[in-house]
Design an enzyme around this catalytic site. Structure first.
Site, short mmCIF file in Angstrom:
data_model
loop_
_atom_site.label_atom_id
_atom_site.label_comp_id
_atom_site.label_asym_id
_atom_site.label_seq_id
_atom_site.Cartn_x
_atom_site.Cartn_y
_atom_site.Cartn_z
N CYS A 8 0.86 -1.18 0.00
CA CYS A 8 0.00 0.00 0.00
C CYS A 8 0.89 1.24 0.00
O CYS A 8 2.12 1.12 -0.12
CB CYS A 8 -0.98 0.00 1.17
SG CYS A 8 -0.25 0.27 2.80
N ARG A 14 -3.17 -0.53 5.62
CA ARG A 14 -3.78 -1.62 4.86
C ARG A 14 -2.84 -2.80 4.61
O ARG A 14 -3.22 -3.95 4.84
CB ARG A 14 -4.35 -1.11 3.54
CG ARG A 14 -5.52 -0.15 3.74
CD ARG A 14 -6.03 0.41 2.44
NE ARG A 14 -5.01 1.25 1.82
CZ ARG A 14 -5.09 1.74 0.59
NH1 ARG A 14 -6.14 1.46 -0.16
NH2 ARG A 14 -4.14 2.52 0.11
N ASP A 127 -9.56 3.00 1.95
CA ASP A 127 -8.36 3.55 2.58
C ASP A 127 -8.73 4.26 3.88
O ASP A 127 -9.27 5.37 3.86
CB ASP A 127 -7.66 4.51 1.64
CG ASP A 127 -6.28 4.92 2.14
OD1 ASP A 127 -5.99 4.71 3.34
OD2 ASP A 127 -5.49 5.43 1.34
#
Length: 152
Positions: A8, A14, A127
């Site tokens: 990421c 994440r 996100d």
């Protein structure tokens, strides 16, 4: 052994969640010896003077809430071109990650790169850095990791 790198932007939300979710799923199936799983960033935003920041506290809390063990010494690390030969799969969380992964890894890794939610009917992993919704990101990641492991 299948070697998987989750990726990421900063490697503090994440991708480390995906790393540890996948490690737990693999462990639950007794397949620890069949996989090597790591995570990295496409940008240095969370890496200062060569040292990466730890997993973001709200991401840690989400892992704890869902009973996912993690290494609290995990630090953000940068994806490098040298990784192209070290891993079988590079799994990005969103389209931006995929674009940067192609730039960093080059053509030799082209067939190894995909998005986590390519294995589901969804698009990008939400996100939480922008939304604050770590539960939604975790849900996306868990679904993607389960589908990926089933595919493998």
């Amino acid at each position: 052994m299948t070697r998987i790198m989750f990726v990421c932007h900063g490697n503090i939300c994440r991708s480390p969640m995906a790393e540890f979710v996948m490690k737990k799923l693999v462990s639950d199936r007794g397949m620890d010896e069949d996989f090597y799983i790591a995570s990295a960033a496409t940008h240095t935003d969370e890496i200062w003077a060569g040292k990466g920041n730890p997993i973001y506290p709200p991401a840690q809390r989400e892992l704890i809430k869902n009973k996912i063990p993690f290494d609290d010494g995990k630090r953000a690390t940068l994806l490098t071109k040298a990784d192209a030969d070290k891993y079988d799969l590079f799994i990005g969380m969103d389209g931006e990650n995929i674009r940067y992964m192609h730039r960093i890894l080059g053509d030799s890794a082209k067939r190894k790169i995909c998005k986590l939610l390519d294995f589901t009917n969804c698009n990008d992993v939400s996100d939480p850095w922008y939304t604050g919704n770590f539960a939604l990101a975790f849900s996306d990641i868990r679904s993607g990791c389960e589908a990926l492991l089933n595919e493998l």
